[in-house]
Design a protein around this motif. Structure first.
Motif, PDB file in Angstrom:
ATOM      1  N   LEU A 138       0.828  -1.203   0.000  1.00 60.79           N
ATOM      2  CA  LEU A 138       0.000   0.000   0.000  1.00 60.79           C
ATOM      3  C   LEU A 138       0.864   1.254   0.000  1.00 60.79           C
ATOM      4  N   ARG A 139       1.970   1.221   0.711  1.00 58.20           N
ATOM      5  CA  ARG A 139       2.885   2.355   0.756  1.00 58.20           C
ATOM      6  C   ARG A 139       3.421   2.661  -0.633  1.00 58.20           C
ATOM      7  N   ARG A 140       3.717   1.613  -1.396  1.00 59.82           N
ATOM      8  CA  ARG A 140       4.234   1.799  -2.749  1.00 59.82           C
ATOM      9  C   ARG A 140       3.187   2.357  -3.699  1.00 59.82           C
ATOM     10  N   SER A 141       1.941   2.391  -3.269  1.00 57.69           N
ATOM     11  CA  SER A 141       0.884   2.909  -4.139  1.00 57.69           C
ATOM     12  C   SER A 141       0.853   4.429  -4.156  1.00 57.69           C
ATOM     13  N   ALA A 193      -5.198   0.862  -3.245  1.00 57.49           N
ATOM     14  CA  ALA A 193      -4.405   2.066  -3.432  1.00 57.49           C
ATOM     15  C   ALA A 193      -4.549   3.085  -2.314  1.00 57.49           C
ATOM     16  N   ARG A 194      -5.125   2.675  -1.163  1.00 57.33           N
ATOM     17  CA  ARG A 194      -5.247   3.679  -0.111  1.00 57.33           C
ATOM     18  C   ARG A 194      -4.596   3.187   1.163  1.00 57.33           C
ATOM     19  N   LEU A 195      -3.853   4.101   1.859  1.00 55.62           N
ATOM     20  CA  LEU A 195      -3.177   3.803   3.112  1.00 55.62           C
ATOM     21  C   LEU A 195      -3.417   4.977   4.042  1.00 55.62           C
ATOM     22  N   THR A 196      -3.949   4.694   5.224  1.00 54.04           N
ATOM     23  CA  THR A 196      -4.208   5.770   6.185  1.00 54.04           C
ATOM     24  C   THR A 196      -2.896   6.345   6.691  1.00 54.04           C
ATOM     25  N   VAL A 203       4.153   1.525   8.786  1.00 52.13           N
ATOM     26  CA  VAL A 203       5.063   0.855   7.860  1.00 52.13           C
ATOM     27  C   VAL A 203       6.421   1.545   7.837  1.00 52.13           C
ATOM     28  N   GLU A 204       6.437   2.871   7.866  1.00 52.25           N
ATOM     29  CA  GLU A 204       7.719   3.589   7.871  1.00 52.25           C
ATOM     30  C   GLU A 204       8.523   3.245   9.129  1.00 52.25           C
ATOM     31  N   GLY A 258      14.769  -4.898  -5.250  1.00 50.85           N
ATOM     32  CA  GLY A 258      13.990  -4.288  -6.304  1.00 50.85           C
ATOM     33  C   GLY A 258      12.676  -3.714  -5.823  1.00 50.85           C
ATOM     34  N   THR A 259      12.331  -3.934  -4.576  1.00 53.77           N
ATOM     35  CA  THR A 259      11.074  -3.454  -4.020  1.00 53.77           C
ATOM     36  C   THR A 259      11.323  -2.186  -3.245  1.00 53.77           C
ATOM     37  N   ALA A 260      10.877  -1.063  -3.764  1.00 55.64           N
ATOM     38  CA  ALA A 260      11.061   0.212  -3.072  1.00 55.64           C
ATOM     39  C   ALA A 260       9.947   0.441  -2.083  1.00 55.64           C
ATOM     40  N   LEU A 261      10.305   0.892  -0.902  1.00 55.82           N
ATOM     41  CA  LEU A 261       9.285   1.149   0.120  1.00 55.82           C
ATOM     42  C   LEU A 261       8.883   2.581   0.140  1.00 55.82           C
TER      43      LEU A 261
END
Length: 127
Positions: A46-49, A61-64, A71-72, A124-127
């Motif tokens: 969700l963060r990557r969205s 596509a939504r993250l509160t 997540v951070e 390869g996965t960006a946060l």
């Protein structure tokens, strides 16, 4: 066993041991953050969205703001701890090991017919 090469033991056995130790340690860090790996995977997705990343319209596509903060904070804890665990190697040694592991992973994936590992922590996965 005469005639059987034991050359791989020094590499593969240590990699299995390291994977077990890293996995157990990551579970402890996540547990201390009240997050399990599945939740971290979901929150990271969700963060990557959000900009500058994007997902397709079929993906959530939504993250509160609370989820974003969680997540951070969790990723920061995981990455800080993992850096602490590998800090016994110099920066140059870590870069060399990362490069060699990338080559080895690619070779093993080709030989096993597996063309990608999808999980949090994949470079390869960006946060």
């Amino acid at each position: 066993m005469p005639g059987t090469s034991t050359e791989s033991i020094g590499i593969v056995t240590r990699m299995w041991q390291l994977a077990k130790l890293f996995g157990e340690d990551r579970r402890r860090v996540l547990h201390d953050s009240d997050v399990d790996s599945a939740t971290l995977d979901l929150l990271s997705m969700l963060r990557r969205s959000s900009p500058p990343y994007s997902l397709t319209t079929r993906e959530p596509a939504r993250l509160t703001s609370a989820g974003h903060a969680l997540v951070e904070q969790t990723v920061d804890r995981v990455l800080e701890r993992e850096l602490e665990l590998v800090s016994g190697l110099s920066e140059e040694q870590r870069a060399q090991l990362a490069s060699l592991l990338k080559v080895l992973l690619g070779e093993v994936q080709n030989r096993c017919g597996d063309h990608g590992v999808s999980h949090v922590g994949d470079v390869g996965t960006a946060l």
